[in-house]
Write a protein that holds these residues in place. Structure first.
Motif, PDB file in Angstrom:
ATOM      1  N   GLY A  79       0.844  -1.226   0.024  1.00 22.41           N
ATOM      2  CA  GLY A  79       0.079   0.010  -0.014  1.00 22.41           C
ATOM      3  C   GLY A  79       0.801   1.282   0.240  1.00 22.41           C
ATOM      4  O   GLY A  79       0.683   2.294  -0.581  1.00 22.41           O
ATOM      5  N   LEU A  80       1.989   1.503   0.763  1.00 25.06           N
ATOM      6  CA  LEU A  80       2.798   2.286   0.796  1.00 25.06           C
ATOM      7  C   LEU A  80       3.476   2.654  -0.662  1.00 25.06           C
ATOM      8  O   LEU A  80       3.712   3.837  -1.062  1.00 25.06           O
ATOM      9  N   TYR A  81       3.876   1.505  -0.931  1.00 29.69           N
ATOM     10  CA  TYR A  81       4.579   1.635  -2.290  1.00 29.69           C
ATOM     11  C   TYR A  81       3.650   2.257  -3.581  1.00 29.69           C
ATOM     12  O   TYR A  81       3.997   2.913  -4.091  1.00 29.69           O
ATOM     13  N   ARG A  82       2.451   1.754  -3.747  1.00 27.24           N
ATOM     14  CA  ARG A  82       1.246   2.168  -4.525  1.00 27.24           C
ATOM     15  C   ARG A  82       1.028   3.536  -4.241  1.00 27.24           C
ATOM     16  O   ARG A  82       0.581   4.438  -5.208  1.00 27.24           O
ATOM     17  N   TYR A  83       0.981   3.947  -2.917  1.00 29.06           N
ATOM     18  CA  TYR A  83       0.485   5.360  -2.397  1.00 29.06           C
ATOM     19  C   TYR A  83       1.674   6.291  -2.999  1.00 29.06           C
ATOM     20  O   TYR A  83       1.251   7.365  -3.651  1.00 29.06           O
ATOM     21  N   PHE A  84       2.893   6.075  -2.865  1.00 30.12           N
ATOM     22  CA  PHE A  84       3.978   6.857  -3.125  1.00 30.12           C
ATOM     23  C   PHE A  84       4.246   6.966  -4.819  1.00 30.12           C
ATOM     24  O   PHE A  84       4.537   7.912  -5.380  1.00 30.12           O
ATOM     25  N   SER A  85       3.865   5.541  -5.342  1.00 31.12           N
ATOM     26  CA  SER A  85       4.068   5.930  -6.736  1.00 31.12           C
ATOM     27  C   SER A  85       2.951   6.131  -7.435  1.00 31.12           C
ATOM     28  O   SER A  85       2.636   6.313  -8.721  1.00 31.12           O
ATOM     29  N   GLY A  86       1.826   6.508  -6.803  1.00 36.82           N
ATOM     30  CA  GLY A  86       0.694   6.885  -7.335  1.00 36.82           C
ATOM     31  C   GLY A  86      -0.586   6.113  -7.856  1.00 36.82           C
ATOM     32  O   GLY A  86      -1.086   6.313  -8.791  1.00 36.82           O
ATOM     33  N   THR A  87      -0.193   4.673  -7.680  1.00 34.16           N
ATOM     34  CA  THR A  87      -1.092   3.839  -8.428  1.00 34.16           C
ATOM     35  C   THR A  87      -2.128   3.225  -7.429  1.00 34.16           C
ATOM     36  O   THR A  87      -2.676   2.215  -7.723  1.00 34.16           O
ATOM     37  N   LEU A  88      -2.257   3.730  -6.146  1.00 37.78           N
ATOM     38  CA  LEU A  88      -3.279   3.297  -5.077  1.00 37.78           C
ATOM     39  C   LEU A  88      -4.481   3.545  -5.674  1.00 37.78           C
ATOM     40  O   LEU A  88      -4.963   4.886  -5.785  1.00 37.78           O
ATOM     41  N   PRO A  89      -5.530   2.531  -6.055  1.00 34.11           N
ATOM     42  CA  PRO A  89      -6.864   3.083  -6.363  1.00 34.11           C
ATOM     43  C   PRO A  89      -7.773   3.536  -5.290  1.00 34.11           C
ATOM     44  O   PRO A  89      -7.417   3.416  -4.094  1.00 34.11           O
ATOM     45  N   VAL A  90      -8.718   4.350  -5.707  1.00 36.83           N
ATOM     46  CA  VAL A  90      -9.835   4.941  -5.203  1.00 36.83           C
ATOM     47  C   VAL A  90     -11.056   4.267  -5.418  1.00 36.83           C
ATOM     48  O   VAL A  90     -11.227   4.247  -6.584  1.00 36.83           O
ATOM     49  N   TYR A  91     -11.914   3.777  -4.683  1.00 32.46           N
ATOM     50  CA  TYR A  91     -13.065   3.119  -4.894  1.00 32.46           C
ATOM     51  C   TYR A  91     -14.274   4.058  -5.147  1.00 32.46           C
ATOM     52  O   TYR A  91     -14.311   5.276  -4.852  1.00 32.46           O
ATOM     53  N   SER A  92     -14.912   3.400  -6.061  1.00 27.53           N
ATOM     54  CA  SER A  92     -16.226   4.215  -6.610  1.00 27.53           C
ATOM     55  C   SER A  92     -17.412   4.309  -5.724  1.00 27.53           C
ATOM     56  O   SER A  92     -17.559   3.106  -4.614  1.00 27.53           O
ATOM     57  N   GLN A  93     -18.068   5.360  -5.577  1.00 24.48           N
ATOM     58  CA  GLN A  93     -19.107   5.590  -4.555  1.00 24.48           C
ATOM     59  C   GLN A  93     -20.341   5.064  -5.241  1.00 24.48           C
ATOM     60  O   GLN A  93     -21.689   5.213  -4.447  1.00 24.48           O
ATOM     61  N   ASN A  94     -20.245   4.494  -6.492  1.00 24.02           N
ATOM     62  CA  ASN A  94     -21.592   4.279  -7.106  1.00 24.02           C
ATOM     63  C   ASN A  94     -21.922   2.738  -7.025  1.00 24.02           C
ATOM     64  O   ASN A  94     -22.818   2.175  -7.783  1.00 24.02           O
ATOM     65  N   GLU A  95     -21.243   1.865  -6.363  1.00 24.18           N
ATOM     66  CA  GLU A  95     -21.330   0.472  -6.386  1.00 24.18           C
ATOM     67  C   GLU A  95     -22.854  -0.020  -5.676  1.00 24.18           C
ATOM     68  O   GLU A  95     -23.132   0.717  -4.798  1.00 24.18           O
ATOM     69  N   GLU A  96     -23.338  -1.061  -6.042  1.00 26.07           N
ATOM     70  CA  GLU A  96     -24.495  -1.416  -5.190  1.00 26.07           C
ATOM     71  C   GLU A  96     -24.072  -2.065  -3.925  1.00 26.07           C
ATOM     72  O   GLU A  96     -22.977  -2.773  -3.824  1.00 26.07           O
ATOM     73  N   GLY A  97     -24.827  -2.003  -3.198  1.00 25.74           N
ATOM     74  CA  GLY A  97     -25.003  -2.904  -1.952  1.00 25.74           C
ATOM     75  C   GLY A  97     -24.040  -1.981  -0.572  1.00 25.74           C
ATOM     76  O   GLY A  97     -23.696  -2.333   0.488  1.00 25.74           O
ATOM     77  N   LEU A  98     -23.496  -0.581  -0.860  1.00 29.44           N
ATOM     78  CA  LEU A  98     -22.629   0.195  -0.104  1.00 29.44           C
ATOM     79  C   LEU A  98     -23.732   0.762   0.922  1.00 29.44           C
ATOM     80  O   LEU A  98     -24.911   0.896   0.834  1.00 29.44           O
ATOM     81  N   VAL A  99     -23.225   1.047   2.093  1.00 32.22           N
ATOM     82  CA  VAL A  99     -23.903   1.736   3.299  1.00 32.22           C
ATOM     83  C   VAL A  99     -24.480   3.098   2.533  1.00 32.22           C
ATOM     84  O   VAL A  99     -23.902   3.485   2.013  1.00 32.22           O
ATOM     85  N   PRO A 100     -25.651   3.504   2.978  1.00 32.44           N
ATOM     86  CA  PRO A 100     -25.949   4.814   2.462  1.00 32.44           C
ATOM     87  C   PRO A 100     -25.107   5.991   2.779  1.00 32.44           C
ATOM     88  O   PRO A 100     -24.484   6.153   3.856  1.00 32.44           O
TER      89      PRO A 100
END
Length: 491
Positions: free
Chosen positions: A190-211
Motif C-alpha cells: 500500500g505504501l509503495y502504490r501510494y507513493f508511486s501514485g497507483t493506489l486506487p480509490v473505490y467508486s461510491q456508485n457500487e451497489e450494496g454500499l451503506v447509504p
C-alpha cells in the motif's frame, strides 16, 4: 463404558494432574492463543466506525476517521500500562473479578464477573461471525449459509479445546503469525502504490454500499451524538486486551514476567494494525457494505495488492489469515472464560461443576457452557457483526472501568501516587466510554447488558446463598447440648 471409549477416541488419551505443568504455554504459543482475540479486533473495529459515520457525514467521514483512530490508540496505550501493572500485582490471575473482589467487595465483583462472562460469550459469537465474513468476502456465492457456517466454526473450536489447552495453543499459533505477516505485507504494498501514485480509490456508485449521507457541521448536538455513536462502535477495536491478565496461570514460569512481555508485544501489534488498516481505508475510500461483505479489510487488501497474479495469491493468503485469526480470536475465550468462571465458582457464585477438570485437564463444563450460549447469540443475531459489536464493547469496557478504578484504590492505599494517576485515567476513560455505549447504542443491543447485568448479579448471589445454606447445614456442631453420646455403632 462405551461413553468413555467414545470420549477417548475423539479427545485422545486422558491426562492426569501430574501432567498439568506440561500443559503450560511458552511465550510463542501464548501469543498465538491469547493475543489473537485482541489483534483480530482490528479487522472490524475501524469498519464499525465507518458504518456509523458515512450515513451521517458522507465522504467527510474519512476526515473525521483519523482523529477518532488517534483517540482509540491513546486509549490502547493507557489500558495496556494498566493491565501491565495488574499482571505484576495479581500474579495468579488479574481479571477484573479479582481486582474488584479485593478492592470493592462482593457486589462490584459480581458485576465484574457478569461482564466478563458477557464479554467472552459475545467474543466467540462475533469473532466467529467476522471470520465467516472474511470467507464470504472471497466466496460471496455461499453468503446464504452464513449462520450455519458460523455454528460449524463454534463446534470445531469447542472440539479442539476439549482436547486440551496446549493442543489448542499449537493449533492456533500459525493463524496469528500468518495474519500479522500478510497484513504488514499489505501495508508495504500500500505504501509503495501510494507513493508511486497507483493506489486506487473505490467508486461510491457500487451497489450494496451503506447509504452515503451529506456532509454537515460537526458542532450541532445531533452531529456530536453521531460521532459519539461511531466512537462507541469503534471501541470494539480494544476488546481482548484483558485476556492475558485473565490467563496468567497458563504461562510457563515465571508466569507474570512472561505474561507482561506477551501483553506489550500484543499491544504493539494491535496498534500497528489499527493504524495501517485505517490509513488504507481512508486513502482508498473503502466504504462498507450493508450486508457486511466484502469487508473493509478485504477492500483495502485488494486495493493495495493489485490485480496481478502475485497480488491475487497474496490477497487470498490475506483473506485466509484474516479468517483464521478471527477464529483464533474466538478460541482465546475458550481458554480465558473457563479459567475465570473456575475462580468465581470456587467462591461459590457459580455451580461447582465449573471447577472440575475434564478428560484432558481443560475445564470442560466451562467450554461447553460458552459454546452453547455463543451459538444461541449467533442464531439470534443472524451472525451480524454490527448487531454484536456494541454489546461486546460495553461488556469489555465495564471490565476496564472496574479494573482501572480498583487498581487506583489499591495504589492509593499503598501511597503509589504515579500508579494511582495512571489507573484513574484508565478508569475515567473507560467510564466515559461505558456511558457513551450505554446511551448511544442502547436500542442497538446494549440494553442486553444494561438490563441483564443486575438480573444475573441477583442469580449469582442466589447461587451463593444456596451454597452458604448447604455449608451451614453440613457444618458439624461440636459443642453444646446438641451432642449425642453414641455407645453402639451398627456397621
Amino acid at each position: 463404558p462405551l461413553s468413555y471409549k467414545i470420549k477417548k477416541y475423539f479427545l485422545g488419551i486422558p491426562l492426569n494432574r501430574h501432567s498439568l505443568s506440561s500443559q503450560r504455554l511458552d511465550k510463542k504459543n501464548a501469543f498465538g492463543v491469547l493475543s489473537s482475540d485482541c489483534i483480530s479486533s482490528s479487522a472490524y473495529g475501524g469498519e464499525q466506525i465507518l458504518v456509523a459515520l458515512i450515513p451521517a457525514f458522507g465522504l467527510a467521514a474519512f476526515a473525521i476517521f483519523p482523529p477518532m483512530i488517534g483517540i482509540i490508540l491513546l486509549m490502547l496505550v493507557v489500558i495496556t500500562f494498566m493491565y501491565k501493572d495488574v499482571i505484576a500485582t495479581y500474579t495468579l490471575s488479574g481479571s477484573a473479578y479479582l481486582v474488584s473482589r479485593e478492592n470493592f467487595g462482593r457486589v462490584v465483583s459480581q458485576v465484574a464477573a457478569v461482564e466478563l462472562m458477557f464479554g467472552y460469550i459475545i467474543t466467540v459469537a462475533i469473532q466467529s461471525a467476522a471470520g465467516v465474513a472474511a470467507l464470504l468476502s472471497t466466496f460471496p456465492e455461499i453468503n446464504q449459509y452464513k449462520v450455519q457456517i458460523t455454528i460449524i466454526i463454534v463446534v470445531v473450536l469447542t472440539f479442539v479445546n476439549l482436547r486440551g489447552v496446549k493442543e489448542a495453543g499449537v493449533f492456533f499459533v500459525l493463524p496469528s503469525y500468518l495474519f500479522l505477516g500478510t497484513m504488514f505485507t499489505v501495508f508495504i504494498f500500500g505504501l509503495y502504490r501510494y507513493f508511486s501514485g497507483t493506489l486506487p480509490v473505490y467508486s461510491q456508485n457500487e451497489e450494496g454500499l451503506v447509504p452515503i449521507g451529506q456532509a454537515q457541521g460537526l458542532l450541532t448536538v445531533a452531529a456530536m451524538l453521531l460521532i459519539l455513536k461511531a466512537f462507541a462502535s469503534g471501541s470494539a477495536s480494544l476488546a481482548g486486551l484483558e485476556a492475558i491478565s485473565d490467563s496468567v496461570p497458563l504461562f510457563k514460569s515465571p508466569e507474570h514476567v512472561n505474561a507482561k512481555k506477551v501483553l506489550i508485544l500484543m499491544s504493539l501489534a494491535l496498534g500497528g494494525l489499527i493504524i495501517g488498516i485505517a490509513w488504507l481505508a481512508k486513502e482508498t475510500q473503502a466504504i462498507p457494505h450493508t450486508d457486511g461483505t466484502p469487508t473493509v479489510i478485504s477492500l483495502v487488501a485488494k486495493a493495495a495488492l493489485g490485480d496481478g497474479v502475485m497480488g491475487g495469491i497474496l490477497y487470498l493468503l490475506t483473506q485466509l489469515g484474516t479468517m483464521l485469526i478471527l477464529f483464533a480470536g474466538a478460541n482465546t475465550c475458550y481458554t480465558a472464560f473457563p479459567n475465570m468462571v473456575n475462580i468465581v465458582a470456587h467462591d461459590g457464585f457459580l455451580p461447582k461443576r465449573l471447577t472440575s477438570r475434564g478428560h484432558r485437564l481443560a475445564f470442560s463444563n466451562g467450554i461447553l457452557f460458552i459454546a452453547v450460549t455463543a451459538s444461541v447469540l449467533v442464531i439470534a443475531s443472524k451472525a451480524s457483526i454490527t448487531a454484536l459489536a456494541a454489546i461486546y464493547a460495553l461488556s469489555v469496557f465495564i471490565g476496564f472501568m472496574i479494573t482501572g478504578l480498583g487498581m487506583a484504590k489499591k495504589s492509593y492505599r499503598e501511597n503509589s501516587h504515579a500508579k494511582m494517576l495512571l489507573h484513574l485515567v484508565s478508569g475515567f476513560i473507560a467510564t466515559i466510554t461505558v456511558v457513551i455505549l450505554s446511551l448511544a447504542k442502547f436500542f442497538d443491543g446494549t440494553w442486553l447488558v444494561v438490563i441483564g447485568t443486575p438480573i444475573l448479579v441477583m442469580v449469582l448471589n442466589r447461587v451463593n446463598k444456596r451454597y452458604r445454606e448447604e455449608q451451614k447445614a453440613l457444618t458439624l456442631n461440636t459443642g453444646g447440648e446438641g451432642n449425642t453420646n453414641i455407645t453402639r455403632h451398627d456397621v
